[in-house]
Scaffold this motif. Sequence first.
Motif, short mmCIF file in Angstrom:
data_model
loop_
_atom_site.label_atom_id
_atom_site.label_comp_id
_atom_site.label_asym_id
_atom_site.label_seq_id
_atom_site.Cartn_x
_atom_site.Cartn_y
_atom_site.Cartn_z
N SER A 195 0.85 -1.70 0.24
CA SER A 195 0.34 0.23 -0.48
C SER A 195 0.66 1.14 0.52
CB SER A 195 -0.83 0.11 1.02
OG SER A 195 -0.29 0.11 2.66
N PHE A 196 1.93 1.24 0.34
CA PHE A 196 2.85 2.03 0.45
C PHE A 196 3.99 2.10 -0.23
CE2 PHE A 196 5.86 5.45 2.78
CZ PHE A 196 5.82 6.72 2.73
N SER A 197 4.83 2.81 -1.32
CA SER A 197 5.98 2.17 -2.00
C SER A 197 6.96 3.33 -2.03
CB SER A 197 5.69 1.33 -3.30
OG SER A 197 6.93 0.77 -3.60
N CYS A 198 7.37 3.45 -0.94
CA CYS A 198 8.63 4.89 -1.00
C CYS A 198 9.18 4.25 0.01
CB CYS A 198 7.90 5.89 -0.22
SG CYS A 198 6.98 6.42 -1.55
N PRO A 199 10.19 3.78 -0.84
CA PRO A 199 11.84 3.03 0.58
C PRO A 199 12.59 3.54 0.43
CG PRO A 199 12.41 2.77 -1.67
CD PRO A 199 10.70 2.92 -2.11
N PHE A 200 13.06 4.93 0.56
CA PHE A 200 13.67 6.19 0.80
C PHE A 200 13.02 6.48 2.59
CE2 PHE A 200 16.14 9.23 2.34
CZ PHE A 200 17.24 8.89 2.03
N PHE A 201 12.09 6.68 2.14
CA PHE A 201 10.93 7.43 3.34
C PHE A 201 10.73 6.35 4.51
CE2 PHE A 201 6.72 8.27 5.55
CZ PHE A 201 7.30 9.72 6.26
N ILE A 202 10.84 5.02 4.57
CA ILE A 202 10.84 4.12 5.03
C ILE A 202 11.62 3.67 5.83
CG2 ILE A 202 10.63 1.60 5.66
CD1 ILE A 202 8.37 1.42 3.49
N SER A 203 12.91 3.88 4.85
CA SER A 203 14.60 3.84 5.88
C SER A 203 14.97 5.12 6.79
CB SER A 203 15.37 3.31 4.55
OG SER A 203 16.77 3.70 5.42
N TRP A 204 14.48 6.23 6.47
CA TRP A 204 14.57 7.03 6.94
C TRP A 204 13.66 7.92 8.37
CZ3 TRP A 204 10.79 11.72 7.81
CH2 TRP A 204 11.18 12.42 7.99
N PHE A 205 12.79 7.46 7.82
CA PHE A 205 11.91 7.09 9.12
C PHE A 205 11.93 5.89 10.33
CE2 PHE A 205 7.93 5.44 11.02
CZ PHE A 205 7.39 6.42 12.12
N SER A 206 12.87 4.94 9.93
CA SER A 206 13.05 4.10 11.11
C SER A 206 13.94 5.05 11.93
CB SER A 206 13.46 2.50 10.11
OG SER A 206 11.85 2.42 9.59
N SER A 207 15.07 4.95 10.56
CA SER A 207 16.74 5.47 11.63
C SER A 207 16.17 6.36 12.52
CB SER A 207 17.09 6.04 10.87
OG SER A 207 17.45 4.83 8.74
N ASN A 208 15.23 7.52 12.08
CA ASN A 208 14.70 8.57 13.16
C ASN A 208 14.60 7.97 14.18
OD1 ASN A 208 15.33 9.99 11.30
ND2 ASN A 208 12.80 11.03 10.96
N TRP A 209 14.14 6.53 14.53
CA TRP A 209 13.68 5.54 15.86
C TRP A 209 15.04 5.30 16.50
CZ3 TRP A 209 8.67 2.85 17.88
CH2 TRP A 209 7.73 4.12 16.78
N ASN A 210 16.56 5.94 15.37
CA ASN A 210 17.17 5.42 16.72
C ASN A 210 18.12 6.81 17.63
OD1 ASN A 210 18.07 3.38 15.09
ND2 ASN A 210 19.41 4.36 14.02
N ILE A 211 16.85 7.63 17.71
CA ILE A 211 17.13 8.33 18.78
C ILE A 211 17.01 7.83 20.11
CG2 ILE A 211 16.28 10.49 19.28
CD1 ILE A 211 15.93 11.24 17.18
N LEU A 212 15.82 6.94 19.62
CA LEU A 212 15.09 6.45 21.57
C LEU A 212 16.83 5.64 21.68
CD1 LEU A 212 12.64 4.97 20.18
CD2 LEU A 212 12.80 7.21 21.51
#
Length: 415
Positions: free
Chosen positions: A85-102
């Motif tokens: 339903s959502f084919s945007c691999p770079f946005f998914i990678s960027w969004f997941s990498s932001n969680w490294n702040i935790l």
Amino acid sequence: MKKHSARVAPLSSYSTQVLTCPISEGEDGSESHAETPGSETSEESRSYQTCTNTALKVLGGLLLVLCVSSSWVGTTQVVKLTFQSFSCPFFISWFSSNWNILFFPIYYSGLVVTTREKQTPIQKFRECSKLFGEDGMTLKLFVKRTAPFSILWTLTNYLYLMALKKLTATDVSALYCCHKAFVFLLSWIVLKDRFMGVRIVAAIMAITGIVMMAYADGFHGDSFVGVALAVGSASTSALYKVLFKMFLGSANLGEVAHFLSTMGFFNLIFISCVPLILYFTKVEHLGSLSSLPWGYLCGLAGLWLVFNILVHVGVVLTYPILISIGTLLSVPGNAAVDVLKHEVIFSVVRLAATCIICLGFLLLLLPEEWDSVTLRFLATIADKKTEEHGEELTDSSVHTRSRSRANGTVSIPLA
């Protein structure tokens, strides 16, 4: 008299020792008798504690392996579901990498629960920032130290997601296991690690599996592009791990958590422009914020965060081989999900390539002293066999002698 005196003198000296020793031995013996039950119970408690610690380590290792493999399988499968339903691999990678702040908040919370830390989070953060230098973290060191790792991290995730658009989860996870061979080759060249022939063989097997995987559907189309993307992800991951070992090899758990949280901040501040550029150039169609599959995105980011925490914390606290085994078990895990849920049919060439890559991965897990340990083990087994064979020969010779003697004693009266 001289003879008697010569004989009596040693006897008198010996008698004094005999007379004095039993008294001291009796006293010590009574004390030892009194302490014997306590010593036995202490030895039993120590052995029981040792067995308990060993059992807990084994169970903890098995649990860690299962958690690593399950989190990685879950991450890969959720990515496949998100792409429907959502084919945007770079946005998914960027969004997941932001969680490294935790990373650092989770580390500090665990530290407070386990050790009752008295330092404030800011004080602990400043203490762990000594990883960047004696003066702590400055803007120049922040960019200089964090930028290469953050770029490699983003490339690894992005290429892995792009490969999942072209291939099945089993093929991509199997090809990603080749990063172990690339880590060995880079460590041998850059870090001057010990040369091992068996690991060279494992690297050749990994390359052979890659070629076979690309040849499965011919050197054209999505299959070849997917193999190239998966191998690129494995290569950037290997480069990241080698650089991490080179610059942060002696870092403790707090410094690792600090560094990964810093990478999350760098990704949020400096790499946020890339998804915007891809959106305005219509390379990735994001749509409105309300239309985004936030459930899949948050679940994927959470699983990815759990996997990264287990990998980095497990390497520091436990044996790195457990993390490697957990990553390898993701291949049969993804294969089971692909067969049962997606009804994927694997060709013989793909199965052979996957088995070759996994076998090479297992060869890379052998320790450096495996050859000498194996030779010692074989020599020990050979010595035990020769001793048992010698004992059997002596027993048989004694038995034959006793039989001959018995026959001799019986035959003499008959004659």
